[in-house]
Motif scaffolding. Sequence first.
Motif, PDB file in Angstrom:
ATOM      1  N   SER A 198       0.819  -1.210   0.000  1.00  0.00           N
ATOM      2  CA  SER A 198       0.000   0.000   0.000  1.00  0.00           C
ATOM      3  C   SER A 198       0.852   1.259   0.000  1.00  0.00           C
ATOM      4  CB  SER A 198      -0.939  -0.017   1.212  1.00  0.00           C
ATOM      5  OG  SER A 198      -0.192  -0.067   2.428  1.00  0.00           O
ATOM      6  N   ALA A 199       1.945   1.248   0.778  1.00  0.00           N
ATOM      7  CA  ALA A 199       2.824   2.415   0.805  1.00  0.00           C
ATOM      8  C   ALA A 199       3.504   2.637  -0.545  1.00  0.00           C
ATOM      9  CB  ALA A 199       3.865   2.250   1.909  1.00  0.00           C
TER      10      ALA A 199
ATOM     11  N   THR B  49      -4.453   0.094  -0.318  1.00  0.00           N
ATOM     12  CA  THR B  49      -4.013   1.251  -1.100  1.00  0.00           C
ATOM     13  C   THR B  49      -5.001   2.414  -1.000  1.00  0.00           C
ATOM     14  OG1 THR B  49      -5.087   0.337  -3.083  1.00  0.00           O
ATOM     15  CG2 THR B  49      -2.766  -0.197  -2.731  1.00  0.00           C
TER      16      THR B  49
ATOM     17  N   ALA C 294      -4.101   4.305   2.253  1.00  0.00           N
ATOM     18  CA  ALA C 294      -2.758   4.845   2.068  1.00  0.00           C
ATOM     19  C   ALA C 294      -2.773   6.024   1.096  1.00  0.00           C
ATOM     20  CB  ALA C 294      -1.820   3.751   1.569  1.00  0.00           C
TER      21      ALA C 294
END
Length: 464
Positions: free
Chosen positions: A61-62, A322, A325
């Motif tokens: 996600s980051a 995601t 994030a």
Amino acid sequence: MNKLSAKVSPCSAPQHLFRPPEGSPPQKDPGGPEVSSCSSRCPLKAVLRVTAGLLLAGCMSAAWAWAAHSAKHALTRLQAPFFIIWFCSIWNLLFFPLYYLGHLLGSERREWPSVRLRKCSRFLGEGELTVRLVLKGAAPFSLLWSTSGYLHLLSLCRISISDGSAVLCCSHAFAFLLSWIGLKDRFMGVRIVAAIFSITGIVMLAYADGFHSNSITGVALGVGSASTSAFYKVLFRKNVGEVQPGPMCVLLSCVGVCGLLLHSWLCVLLYLTHTEYWPPSQHIPWDTLCTTAALLLVFNLMVNLGGVLSYPALTSLGVLLTIPASAAVDWFMSSTLVVSHVRGAAFGIISVGFLLLLLPEDWDERALHWFGTLWHGRDESLLGEDIGVEAAGPVRIKLKSAGSALSLPSHCPESALTLPRVCPHTALSLPSHCPESALSMPSHCPESALTLPRVCPESALTLP
């Protein structure tokens, strides 16, 4: 830019132990310590896989949120979305070299790169691996990859990163619908409900800023990107099969080859027709482009190879993460996200639909089996309370229906026994740590079947 995704239950074979003759010393089972150590290791392995899956989900996600932010920042300095996605697709050439490096480090039986490449590229066709064979097999995937990324970059010019990520998560619902229609997959009502949730969330995202705003066009472009990504997944299942690390890495490397050989002329054509504008090479943000391409490479590596280190469901969970994030990046980096009630509800509905798609095909049977186990366990506990069990000495329980008797040693004082209704053949097995156990059963009760409690986990008295 594109998001393309890809059961282990530890168990041991039942140990059938025999009853030693009377007066003989207790015998040790050589497999006992191994079984105990295996039982103690299996939960640890499961915990490690779950922990690795959660870490991968967070990193995925980051990486995606950072890559999307870098791509949107590059679009402000370089009005050439197709050139950006073309530059990022070329980095896919590194997939197979990285996969082969992992093969050298983790495999005991190492192979030459050419041998490994041919084994992993059998889906392209039989015979020698040539450029023509690569282009013929990977050109459709390369076209879908570039189209999906190009539409997503166009949508990022009009909507926020979080909205684009939420719409792209709906590609899993579109892939299910296409698989149901094209591949004749099993019909599942819960996944139809998930698809309805996804479509509802998309409509709410389009309505979040009003139907006359610029977000309508952005959401429509995002839906086009998600649909193209769904076509990619369905085509992969039809031509390649189930997601496996080797074939997936070879295919993505072939996508990079096709992008380099086939799509380069399209970049030049867009530049000559003034559809896209390239500044002088010294003014092109190469650092931002390289950051975006590297992060996308890392994201797709974790998506496609995460199943080796963890469970596929946790890898898919990283795709869902995601959304928060990207929302965090919008909030802290650009401050362009307006979190309204409609947008928040849309994120929640899309997330629920995504989670419903993660349910296995036999989820209803598993749920019924689990509830049945809980109910029968409750009945057995109530039955055990009604039966008087002595705390010391051999445990002896008399079955009122047949008069059968079972005696167990004193070091298993809390044993519990269950008796099924129909079981015509009697077969008994005792654990190694109860070597002097004695079982007595009258001949007039041939339908008895006994099982030992959970306090002796390797013990089992079973009937065929």
